[in-house]
Scaffold this motif. Structure first.
Motif, PDB file in Angstrom:
ATOM      1  N   LEU A  96       0.829  -1.210   0.000  1.00  0.00           N
ATOM      2  CA  LEU A  96       0.000   0.000   0.000  1.00  0.00           C
ATOM      3  C   LEU A  96       0.862   1.258   0.000  1.00  0.00           C
ATOM      4  CD1 LEU A  96      -3.005  -0.601   2.420  1.00  0.00           C
ATOM      5  CD2 LEU A  96      -2.895  -0.893  -0.028  1.00  0.00           C
ATOM      6  N   THR A  97       0.369   2.274  -0.674  1.00  0.00           N
ATOM      7  CA  THR A  97       1.047   3.573  -0.660  1.00  0.00           C
ATOM      8  C   THR A  97       0.746   4.281   0.663  1.00  0.00           C
ATOM      9  OG1 THR A  97      -0.889   4.580  -1.658  1.00  0.00           O
ATOM     10  CG2 THR A  97       0.842   3.851  -3.161  1.00  0.00           C
ATOM     11  N   GLU A  98       1.419   5.387   0.859  1.00  0.00           N
ATOM     12  CA  GLU A  98       1.150   6.179   2.070  1.00  0.00           C
ATOM     13  C   GLU A  98      -0.305   6.656   2.075  1.00  0.00           C
ATOM     14  OE1 GLU A  98       2.969  10.172   4.201  1.00  0.00           O
ATOM     15  OE2 GLU A  98       4.147   9.203   2.626  1.00  0.00           O
ATOM     16  N   LEU A  99      -0.799   7.060   0.883  1.00  0.00           N
ATOM     17  CA  LEU A  99      -2.201   7.483   0.783  1.00  0.00           C
ATOM     18  C   LEU A  99      -3.129   6.305   1.043  1.00  0.00           C
ATOM     19  CD1 LEU A  99      -4.480   9.444   0.101  1.00  0.00           C
ATOM     20  CD2 LEU A  99      -4.081   8.991  -2.333  1.00  0.00           C
ATOM     21  N   GLY A 100      -2.764   5.135   0.527  1.00  0.00           N
ATOM     22  CA  GLY A 100      -3.575   3.932   0.748  1.00  0.00           C
ATOM     23  C   GLY A 100      -3.729   3.638   2.224  1.00  0.00           C
ATOM     24  N   LYS A 101      -2.622   3.736   2.958  1.00  0.00           N
ATOM     25  CA  LYS A 101      -2.674   3.482   4.411  1.00  0.00           C
ATOM     26  C   LYS A 101      -3.529   4.538   5.099  1.00  0.00           C
ATOM     27  CE  LYS A 101       1.781   1.135   4.502  1.00  0.00           C
ATOM     28  NZ  LYS A 101       3.224   1.278   4.685  1.00  0.00           N
ATOM     29  N   CYS A 102      -3.394   5.763   4.635  1.00  0.00           N
ATOM     30  CA  CYS A 102      -4.176   6.862   5.211  1.00  0.00           C
ATOM     31  C   CYS A 102      -5.680   6.617   5.008  1.00  0.00           C
ATOM     32  CB  CYS A 102      -3.724   8.163   4.553  1.00  0.00           C
ATOM     33  SG  CYS A 102      -4.547   9.628   5.174  1.00  0.00           S
ATOM     34  N   LEU A 103      -6.047   6.185   3.804  1.00  0.00           N
ATOM     35  CA  LEU A 103      -7.464   5.912   3.498  1.00  0.00           C
ATOM     36  C   LEU A 103      -7.981   4.719   4.302  1.00  0.00           C
ATOM     37  CD1 LEU A 103      -7.376   6.358  -0.400  1.00  0.00           C
ATOM     38  CD2 LEU A 103      -8.591   7.824   1.202  1.00  0.00           C
ATOM     39  N   MET A 104      -7.135   3.709   4.459  1.00  0.00           N
ATOM     40  CA  MET A 104      -7.574   2.489   5.150  1.00  0.00           C
ATOM     41  C   MET A 104      -7.749   2.707   6.650  1.00  0.00           C
ATOM     42  SD  MET A 104      -8.093   0.113   2.912  1.00  0.00           S
ATOM     43  CE  MET A 104      -7.968  -1.517   3.624  1.00  0.00           C
ATOM     44  N   LYS A 105      -7.221   3.806   7.180  1.00  0.00           N
ATOM     45  CA  LYS A 105      -7.414   4.107   8.616  1.00  0.00           C
ATOM     46  C   LYS A 105      -8.841   4.562   8.891  1.00  0.00           C
ATOM     47  CE  LYS A 105      -2.629   5.522   9.502  1.00  0.00           C
ATOM     48  NZ  LYS A 105      -1.758   6.714   9.537  1.00  0.00           N
ATOM     49  N   GLN A 106      -9.505   5.094   7.871  1.00  0.00           N
ATOM     50  CA  GLN A 106     -10.868   5.607   8.058  1.00  0.00           C
ATOM     51  C   GLN A 106     -11.863   4.492   7.751  1.00  0.00           C
ATOM     52  OE1 GLN A 106     -11.542   9.398   6.215  1.00  0.00           O
ATOM     53  NE2 GLN A 106      -9.363   9.913   6.245  1.00  0.00           N
ATOM     54  N   GLU A 107     -12.659   4.151   8.738  1.00  0.00           N
ATOM     55  CA  GLU A 107     -13.479   2.932   8.638  1.00  0.00           C
ATOM     56  C   GLU A 107     -14.410   2.934   7.432  1.00  0.00           C
ATOM     57  OE1 GLU A 107     -16.458   0.332  11.441  1.00  0.00           O
ATOM     58  OE2 GLU A 107     -15.125   1.794  12.393  1.00  0.00           O
ATOM     59  N   ASN A 108     -15.082   4.066   7.192  1.00  0.00           N
ATOM     60  CA  ASN A 108     -16.045   4.066   6.078  1.00  0.00           C
ATOM     61  C   ASN A 108     -15.348   3.941   4.724  1.00  0.00           C
ATOM     62  OD1 ASN A 108     -14.898   6.637   6.403  1.00  0.00           O
ATOM     63  ND2 ASN A 108     -16.650   7.666   5.459  1.00  0.00           N
ATOM     64  N   VAL A 109     -14.184   4.603   4.580  1.00  0.00           N
ATOM     65  CA  VAL A 109     -13.429   4.518   3.319  1.00  0.00           C
ATOM     66  C   VAL A 109     -12.869   3.114   3.148  1.00  0.00           C
ATOM     67  CG1 VAL A 109     -11.611   5.555   1.918  1.00  0.00           C
ATOM     68  CG2 VAL A 109     -12.771   6.924   3.643  1.00  0.00           C
TER      69      VAL A 109
END
Length: 1199
Positions: free
Chosen positions: A1005-1018
């Protein structure tokens, strides 16, 4: 008496077969007859005697064929239940049919021969060699009975090779047994095939001279053809030693047969397979014998003879094969001749090249194109490219290319010798046009390679050709252009010559500047040609377009003589305002439009590639442009903006921030005045005002000529085009030192990277609010109440343009229309074009804003909210064909260019709701498509015609691919060439997905991918979209998602250890469902099996529920599952190899892997394994070779 029921049944079967094959039979009778025959084959205990009786030579061919089909069915589906004596009885009777139960070779029907050979091969697959050791002897004995039997033996040997080696239609062990036995006996088999071929060819040659022996000659010829076909089935895979045995006797025979009209095609096929062989270079060295005097003589004379007899389809097919032979021979040549090889350049290389050139100069465009790859490889070869013989061939090749580049040979025409050949090769003019464009591009590559070796010759030829065209009067030919009387069409003699010459010149000039020393370049010759081109005047748009291309091709010479730049600019600016008829009210044709655009793009290209050269003439260029812009009606908006882009490109060379900023303010001031005016603000912010302003609420009486609001639309377009042009082209200097000196650097980031400022930022950001207002208004136009406000003339103004539809459906554009029709025929089409282009350009501006303005853009206050309230407003009403470009040209570039510090504040607030919405939207769309396919038989109403349904489905597919690609760009780190999932340009998506069975990549995962995956709804939206898309009926999306997305996303969630069992089983079920839908496609199936295997191995120890899912798979073997599970869960056991574990898992889930429609209802054929021929010797279990006392093995590795 026991045969009476057989006779009765046979009579009934004969009647049934007659009814089935009689065209006059009713459907009911035919179905009843078919049912009776099929039930008989499945259930009758007397199939063998009935089949043999029906197959007797006294029956009609149709009945005999059916009788043999019964016997084939028995062998395929009942063999395992038959006793030994029954099998022997059937085998003996079938061999007896071959021996005495067939007609003469010339009289027997081919389908009878085919089914007889099939029966024998089916028995061989089940019994040979273990239970039928004398097979080869029996076949040899049969072949001695006569030509009929010999031909059948050839068919049997060919079909056996095809089933066992080529198609591999039997279990692995049986295939291995048979192939190994074939290999062991190959010397005998090959000798038999060669002797059969030689004997029958000799007989044929002897007898064909005697008219009384004609039938015998034909019989021998038939056997010879069969022997060649059988050889073709073997020489692809047998050891090379068999092919080159006896001083390459086989190759010698094949070369001789090239001059035998009846056998030459088969001989060429065999020769082609031989010379196309890959493998060890040492094994292929004997093939160089084909460059000898004898072989070259036979190949060349065969080609001359076949071509000298005019266009006969059979001879033309032979020529194609012979051309392929020479191409493959070339492949062997450049593989074997090299600096690290002892193979010398053949003495007959010159002869070979002459033969090859003959195909390059043949009238057939297909044959010409077939030679190009080989020429390219020869010109590229490190040794051969220095050979004097090849260098001497370059002028001849270039001369041939000058002819080959001329676009003639359309199958519908008769204006060239190529046309009659095109009748055989192409279905339509569009088909030929598509082929020729590809062929021409290929030729361009090869010409550039040839000119790398000999640049002067190519340039000299191009110069002569250019001078000739400039001095030759224009010949428009019989077809007039719709653009105007006395003008060329795309088929005119002069245009096709100009077009070819222009391409040739472009191809030879570029390598000259790349590979010649500066002082060797013929500058004076080039400038002379440029002067001639600049002084040439024409009013023909197609010829003028070629003239402009020649100006661009020769422009590099101006870098040596800058004094000619003003002349070049004058020529280009004159063409920017080109008209066939001055001040004509009629809409411009595509040809005229193309000239004007061509001139604009030539100016842009010149300013982009040679800005330092243009800079001293900047004031002249600027005045020219200002003069043209002063007349609002002289240029289209796109043309105005193109010229402004050229100015911006040159202004980048100021390398002075304040100066460039002032210039851009001045350049954009007319746009800023118009864009920020009170009237425009009102129009852009209010949808009703906007519709009225652009004239979409009008009802026109003359929808072709009348267009009262055209000027209003052009003003809006001009503003958006200008903003886009400036934002795309304005840049800071590439050199950090120059950027600092010019005042472009405003600071440094934490990692030390410089922060630049763009001189256009201030101006563009002033216009930004109104741009967002326009996007918001445009999105709101799709609301039902706004669509209702559109006038009757413009009710479909927001629909797809016809050209867009054709691109999405992959339909070719009619040839003549491209140049001869007006760009938009009616005001409705102009309105559609306006909305389409405006929508795309607005999003192009937003997409380029990040990379162009950087921190000036990303630090705009409340940017996320601004974008959400404009670009992402009213998405539910936006059609798929508008949503797709938004994702492609705006969202993807926004994500890619955004610095990581703005992920939380900008990207996550946008992508979270967007991904959730896209999942819901796509799910609903795919649900409709799936329901439609289920209910298609019951659908009586025709409100939605098939063509519209196809368009809608294709739009959903391309939107799905766009969404998958966007998720991949956001979440998954690209790993070099591994990430090949970037979607091609419109219409370029390759529908047939790759069949390579590569497992999914280990993407992170990219840094953005990890950032998005931290948010439950996303996180939920991403996972659900990725795994649900596996069962949507689009193989390309499925493969991309499986290989790039599913596992990296799931792995990220696993690390948090927060998944509930229901979620785990849902993910696993989704993959299995995907296998059910896409299992028939090898590429998808391999990737999905690997993904399912990864999930099961990783999660089964923690989630016992996965086993319950596995148990629900149809036809799963529970004991095998238990065995797999116990090995997986027992950590103390030594793991077997990954491949074996995966193969075991694949066998377990085989019941849910989808099959192609053709295989879903096929009756399974079961072939039992026989006792193995080759037993593996197992090593004693109690010894460890590494622990032997004398340590010899270890000592070996220590030497």
């Amino acid at each position: 008496m026991s045969w009476d029921p057989v006779s009765t049944l046979c009579e009934q079967l004969v009647k049934a077969v007659t009814v089935m094959m009689d065209p006059a039979s009713t459907q009911r009778y035919r179905l009843e007859a078919l049912k009776f025959c099929e039930e008989f084959k499945e259930k009758s205990p007397v199939c063998v005697p009935c089949g043999l009786k029906l197959a007797e030579i006294t029956q009609t061919a149709i009945v005999r064929h059916f009788g043999l089909q019964i016997l084939e069915h028995v062998v395929k589906f009942r063999w395992n239940n038959m006793g030994r004596l029954e099998k022997v009885f059937l085998k003996n009777n079938v061999m007896e049919l071959i021996s005495n139960g067939t007609q003469n070779i010339l009289e027997e029907e081919s389908h009878i021969k085919d089914v007889l050979s099939r029966i024998v091969v089916e028995m061989i697959k089940r019994e040979w060699p273990q239970h039928w050791p004398d097979l080869l002897n029996e076949l040899d004995t049969l072949s001695k009975q006569g030509e009929t039997q010999t031909e059948l033996v050839m068919f049997i040997l060919l079909r056996l090779a095809e089933d066992v080696v080529t198609f591999q239609t039997l279990p692995a062990q049986r295939r291995r047994d048979i192939q190994q036995t074939l290999t062991q006996n190959m010397e005998t088999i090959f000798s038999f095939l060669l002797n059969t071929l030689q004997q029958n060819v000799n007989k044929y040659r002897r007898m064909k001279m005697d008219p009384t022996q004609e039938s015998k000659a034909q019989a021998s010829c038939r056997v010879g053809i069969a022997a060649l076909n059988t050889l073709a089935g073997y020489i692809d895979w047998v050891a090379m030693s068999h092919i080159t045995a006896d001083n390459c006797k086989l190759l010698e025979m094949l070369c001789l047969l090239l001059n035998e009209p009846e056998l030459q095609v088969g001989a060429a096929e065999c020769l082609l397979i031989v010379v196309s062989r890959k493998g060890k270079l040492d094994d292929r060295k004997p093939l160089m014998v084909l460059f000898g005097d004898v072989a070259m003589h036979y190949i060349f004379s065969a080609a001359q003879t076949a071509d000298g007899e005019g266009l006969v389809e059979k001879h033309y097919v032979f020529l194609k094969r012979l051309c392929q032979v020479l191409c493959s021979l070339g492949s062997q040549l450049y593989a074997l001749v090299g600096s690290d090889s002892d193979v010398e350049t053949p003495v007959n290389l010159g002869k070979y090249l002459e033969s090859f050139l003959a195909f390059t100069t043949h009238p057939s465009q297909f044959l010409r194109s077939s030679t190009q790859i080989t020429w390219g490889a020869l010109f590229r070869h490190e040794v051969l490219s220095r050979d004097p013989l090849l260098l001497a061939m370059i002028p001849k090749y270039l001369r041939a290319s000058m002819t080959n580049l001329v676009k003639v040979g359309f199958p519908s025409k008769t204006d060239s010798p190529s046309c009659k050949y095109s009748h055989f090769d192409f279905d339509s003019d569009e088909d030929f046009n598509c082929f020729f464009n590809s062929f021409r591009a290929q030729q361009g590559e090869v010409i550039r390679m040839a000119c790398r070796l000999d640049p002067r010759t190519g340039f000299q030829m191009a110069g002569e050709w250019l001078k000739y065209q400039l001095s030759t009067p224009v010949d428009i030919g019989p077809v007039n252009s719709k653009t105007g009387e006395g003008l060329c069409s795309i088929f005119s003699v002069s245009f096709v010559q100009w077009d070819a010459m222009t391409f040739f010149l472009e191809s030879v000039v570029s390598p000259m500047f790349r590979f010649m020393e500066k002082d060797e370049i013929p500058v004076s010759d080039g400038i002379e040609l440029l002067q001639l081109v600049l002084s040439y005047e024409t009013k023909d748009p197609l010829i003028l377009s070629c003239v402009l291309s020649n100006v661009s091709a020769l422009f590099p010479f101006v870098t040596y003589r800058p004094e000619y730049l003003p002349d070049v600019l004058s020529k280009l600016f004159a063409s920017v305002t080109f008209e066939v008829v001055e001040e004509s009210k009629a809409p411009r044709t595509r040809a005229v439009k193309n000239v004007r655009r061509h001139a604009c793009s030539s100016i842009i290209k010149m300013c982009r590639d040679y800005p330092q050269l243009v800079l001293p003439n900047f004031d002249m260029l600027y005045n020219h442009v200002k003069q043209l812009l002063s007349n609002e009606l002289l240029l289209t908006q796109m043309e105005k903006c193109a010229l402004m882009e050229a100015l911006v490109l040159v202004s980048n060379q100021f390398k002075d921030y304040p100066r460039q900023k002032v210039f851009l303010e001045e350049l954009m001031s007319p746009v800023a005045t118009l864009w920020l005016s009170e009237e425009m603000r009102r129009v852009l912010t209010n949808p009703e005002e906007f519709v009225r302003y652009v004239g979409a609420d009008n009802k026109l009486t003359d929808p072709v000529m009348e267009d009262p609001c055209g000027l209003n639309r052009s003003r809006i377009s001009f503003c958006v085009y200008t903003i886009l042009g400036v934002i795309k082209r304005a840049r800071w200097p590439a050199s950090l030192e120059e950027a600092k000196a010019g005042g472009f650097v405003v600071g440094y980031m934490s990692n030390g990277s410089p922060i630049y400022r763009n001189p256009c930022s201030v101006q563009v950001l002033k216009l930004f609010d109104n741009l967002l207002a326009l996007i918001r208004t445009h999105n709101n136009l799709y609301m039902p109440e706004m669509v209702a406000r559109f006038g009757e003339t413009f009710a479909k103004a927001l629909d797809l343009l016809e050209v867009e539809k054709n691109a999405i459906l992959g339909l070719p554009q009619p040839l003549l229309e491209i140049y001869d029709s007006p760009v938009y025929k009616t005001v409705l089409e102009r309105m559609q074009g306006f909305f389409c282009t405006l929508y795309d350009n607005c999003f192009h501006v937003l997409g380029n804003a990040g990379s162009s303005m950087q921190q000036d853009f990303y630090t705009v206050e409340g940017l996320a909210t601004e974008l959400l309230n404009s670009a992402f407003l009213n998405l539910s009403n936006i059609p798929d064909y508008r949503l797709r470009p938004m994702l492609r040209v705006f969202v993807k570039p926004l994500v890619l260019s955004c610095p990581s510090e703005h992920y939380e504040s900008l990207i996550c607030p946008i992508l979270g709701p967007l991904f959730t919405y896209l999942y819901v939207r796509l799910s609903q769309k795919w649900q409709v498509i799936n329901q439609r396919s289920v209910l298609c038989d019951e659908d009586a109403a025709d409100d939605n015609p098939e063509s519209q349904e196809m368009l809608e489905e294709q739009l959903v597919r391309v939107l799905t691919r766009e969404v998958v690609d966007l998720i991949a760009v956001c979440c998954v780190a690209k790993k070099g060439a591994e990430q090949n999932s970037a979607v091609a340009a419109d219409g370029d998506d390759e529908e047939m997905m790759s069949t390579e069975v590569t497992p999914p990549s280990n993407s992170e995962l990219t840094e953005l991918g990890k950032c998005l995956m931290k948010q439950e709804n996303v996180c939920s939206a991403l996972l659900v979209t990725a795994f649900t898309s596996l069962s949507w009926k689009d193989t390309l999306s499925c493969q991309r998602t499986t290989t790039n997305l599913c596992w990296p996303l799931l792995k990220e969630v696993l690390t948090k250890n927060m998944m509930i069992p229901e979620a785990v089983t849902w993910f696993f079920r989704s993959v299995l469902t995907g296998l059910q839908v896409h299992g028939q496609h090898d590429g998808c199936m391999a990737a999905l099996v690997h993904l399912a295997f990864q999930i099961y191995e990783a999660l089964r120890p923690r989630y016992a529920e996965l086993k319950a899912v596995m148990e629900q798979i149809p036809e799963i073997q529970k004991d095998s599952l238990e065995q797999f599970d116990s090995k997986l869960l027992n950590v103390t056991l030594q793991k077997v190899t990954d491949k074996r574990r995966k193969d075991h898992f694949k066998r377990l889930i085989a019941g849910c892997i989808g099959k192609p429609l053709g295989e879903q209802f096929r009756k399974e054929v079961h072939i039992r394994n026989l006792p193995s021929l080759f037993k593996k010797v197992k090593a004693p279990l109690d010894t460890n070779p590494l622990e032997n006392e004398d340590g010899t093995l270890i000592a070996l590795f220590e030497q």
